[in-house]
Design an enzyme around this catalytic site. Sequence first.
Site, PDB file in Angstrom:
ATOM      1  CB  CYS A  98      -0.786  -0.162   1.151  1.00 59.47           C
ATOM      2  SG  CYS A  98      -1.739   1.576   1.654  1.00 59.47           S
ATOM      3  CG  HIS A 137      -5.605  -2.452  -0.765  1.00 61.44           C
ATOM      4  ND1 HIS A 137      -4.227  -2.948  -0.559  1.00 61.44           N
ATOM      5  CD2 HIS A 137      -5.442  -1.195  -1.302  1.00 61.44           C
ATOM      6  CE1 HIS A 137      -4.025  -2.014  -0.090  1.00 61.44           C
ATOM      7  NE2 HIS A 137      -4.587  -1.100  -0.407  1.00 61.44           N
ATOM      8  CD  GLU A 138      -6.697   0.830  -4.082  1.00 61.76           C
ATOM      9  OE1 GLU A 138      -6.531   2.113  -3.142  1.00 61.76           O
ATOM     10  OE2 GLU A 138      -5.621   0.630  -3.644  1.00 61.76           O
ATOM     11  CG  HIS A 190      -7.497   2.741   1.228  1.00 61.40           C
ATOM     12  ND1 HIS A 190      -6.013   3.016   2.539  1.00 61.40           N
ATOM     13  CD2 HIS A 190      -6.561   2.082   0.500  1.00 61.40           C
ATOM     14  CE1 HIS A 190      -5.340   2.223   1.873  1.00 61.40           C
ATOM     15  NE2 HIS A 190      -5.361   1.822   1.100  1.00 61.40           N
TER      16      HIS A 190
HETATM   17 NI    NI Z   1      -3.702   1.379   0.049  1.00 61.64          NI
END
Ligand code: NI
Length: 177
Positions: free
Chosen positions: A100, A142-143, A146
Amino acid sequence: MAIKPVLRYGDPKLLKKSRPIKQFDTPELHSLIQDMKDTMHSLNGAGLAAPQIGVNLQLVIFGSQDNPRYPDADAVPFTILINPKLTFVNDTQEEGWEGCLSVPGMRGLVPRYVQLKYQGWDPFGKRISRVAEGFHARVVQHECDHLQGILYPMRIPDLSYFGFNDALFPGQILEED
Ligand code: NI
């Protein structure tokens, strides 16, 4: 064109939930997206979420083709995704190494759903609806994490599989994050 500083793990702004975007196709939105593209490409990232540059909105960008940070990964089409919603097709998960841009120089082994459907909007307010699997599905999860204030280290079940790139993968040429 502007490359923005990427907030690093530990910054409380990364732990906040992001707000939905209400207006599409505005100069402010296009300018934010351009900054995110410039920042992601300058760092060879496979994805970037708006909160990583300190903007608390539900906007992620991702895409990967011949990325030196993920040389073995399948190609992922470049995508700008706003107000995303994920639907998991089944319970099957697999583990994979993730990095990341907010956790530079490190990798961790993270379980993710193998297949999913993602929906949302593009910058012009046009609907996006796709199914994805493998690395593509991993990047989306993953995105979108966030936007919920979740970073991948929080998803690592066994912290034996979390560490610095050069210690985990000695001798391998991995791009610096
Ligand atoms: Ni990330």
